[in-house]
Design a protein around this motif. Structure first.
Motif, PDB file in Angstrom:
ATOM      1  N   TRP A  44      11.684   6.880  50.479  1.00  0.00           N
ATOM      2  CA  TRP A  44      13.062   6.566  50.144  1.00  0.00           C
ATOM      3  C   TRP A  44      13.634   7.623  49.225  1.00  0.00           C
ATOM      4  CZ3 TRP A  44       8.934   3.609  48.491  1.00  0.00           C
ATOM      5  CH2 TRP A  44       8.726   3.513  47.127  1.00  0.00           C
ATOM      6  N   LEU A  45      14.921   7.847  49.395  1.00  0.00           N
ATOM      7  CA  LEU A  45      15.681   8.754  48.544  1.00  0.00           C
ATOM      8  C   LEU A  45      16.651   7.904  47.746  1.00  0.00           C
ATOM      9  CD1 LEU A  45      15.193  10.370  51.458  1.00  0.00           C
ATOM     10  CD2 LEU A  45      16.395  12.118  50.205  1.00  0.00           C
ATOM     11  N   THR A  46      16.712   8.128  46.454  1.00  0.00           N
ATOM     12  CA  THR A  46      17.578   7.334  45.588  1.00  0.00           C
ATOM     13  C   THR A  46      17.940   8.143  44.344  1.00  0.00           C
ATOM     14  OG1 THR A  46      17.834   5.155  44.565  1.00  0.00           O
ATOM     15  CG2 THR A  46      15.673   6.205  44.358  1.00  0.00           C
ATOM     16  N   ASN A  47      18.596   7.501  43.388  1.00  0.00           N
ATOM     17  CA  ASN A  47      19.066   8.145  42.148  1.00  0.00           C
ATOM     18  C   ASN A  47      19.936   9.360  42.454  1.00  0.00           C
ATOM     19  OD1 ASN A  47      17.687   6.271  40.582  1.00  0.00           O
ATOM     20  ND2 ASN A  47      15.848   7.535  40.494  1.00  0.00           N
ATOM     21  N   PHE A  48      20.926   9.159  43.299  1.00  0.00           N
ATOM     22  CA  PHE A  48      21.823  10.244  43.689  1.00  0.00           C
ATOM     23  C   PHE A  48      22.813  10.524  42.567  1.00  0.00           C
ATOM     24  CE2 PHE A  48      20.747   7.985  47.673  1.00  0.00           C
ATOM     25  CZ  PHE A  48      19.995   8.985  48.259  1.00  0.00           C
ATOM     26  N   VAL A  49      22.904  11.785  42.182  1.00  0.00           N
ATOM     27  CA  VAL A  49      23.797  12.217  41.114  1.00  0.00           C
ATOM     28  C   VAL A  49      24.634  13.382  41.632  1.00  0.00           C
ATOM     29  CG1 VAL A  49      23.925  13.191  38.793  1.00  0.00           C
ATOM     30  CG2 VAL A  49      22.167  11.507  39.325  1.00  0.00           C
TER      31      VAL A  49
END
Length: 198
Positions: free
Chosen positions: A116-121
């Motif tokens: 999973w890809l997360t913590n998008f800034v």
């Protein structure tokens, strides 16, 4: 004839809507955007999948795009950070508009793995006095606050580009996990060549 065309259009619309709901950004338990996928590689053991995932994080992208952060062999988990540029079209060329940074987690269990890809800034870019595009100092906006701080048009554009990038990363990871030769160069034996003898 019209009925056939309408039926095909309806079927295509249903298929497209189904594809978008199964492969899209969602929210996790912390109310952050997440791109989550589970895949399996039958007849491949856990250690091999773990080594392939490790090889992916070390070699698939340059370190400024994706790099390994943490390796946990006991939990069979790998964590990496990365980012990609979002460019906008100006008169004739594409100009950097922002960089989107993210965290990638890969976990292995049996013959399955999930990522999973997360913590998008979002890090906005601007032109400096030398006409170079540089990040705006001190301005990092979580994607969840994008509609409030960046506006709807920019945030929708970032989400579209982000989803496309997540799909690319996922496709590349799947190709690495399916490779039988996805071993690091240290694990393969190199044949020594002696130049003094013919």
């Amino acid at each position: 004839m019209k009925e056939i065309v309408l039926t095909l259009m309806f079927a295509f619309g249903v298929a497209l809507a189904h594809a978008q709901t199964t492969d899209s950004l969602s929210f996790d338990e912390n109310d952050k955007y997440i791109y989550y996928q589970v895949a399996s590689e039958p007849s491949v053991n856990t250690d091999t999948l773990y080594n392939r995932a490790l090889h992916f994080l070390k070699t698939a992208y340059p370190s400024d795009q994706l790099k390994l952060n943490k390796e946990n062999k006991s939990k069979l988990s790998l964590t990496g950070t990365g980012g990609f540029m979002v460019r906008k079209k100006a008169l004739v060329s594409l100009q950097p508009n922002a960089k989107i940074e993210f965290d990638l987690t890969i976990e292995v269990k049996g013959d399955k793995y999930r990522y999973w890809l997360t913590n998008f800034v979002v890090v906005p870019y601007q032109r400096d006095r030398y006409a170079n595009y540089v990040p705006v100092s001190g301005k990092k906006i979580p994607l969840e606050h994008g509609y409030r701080k960046l506006g709807q048009k920019d945030t929708d554009d970032y989400i579209d580009k982000l989803l496309m990038n997540c799909r690319w990363v996922g496709a590349k990871l799947k190709s690495y996990m399916a490779k039988t030769s996805g071993l690091s160069p240290a694990e393969t034996k190199l044949k020594k060549i002696i130049t003094k003898e013919w």
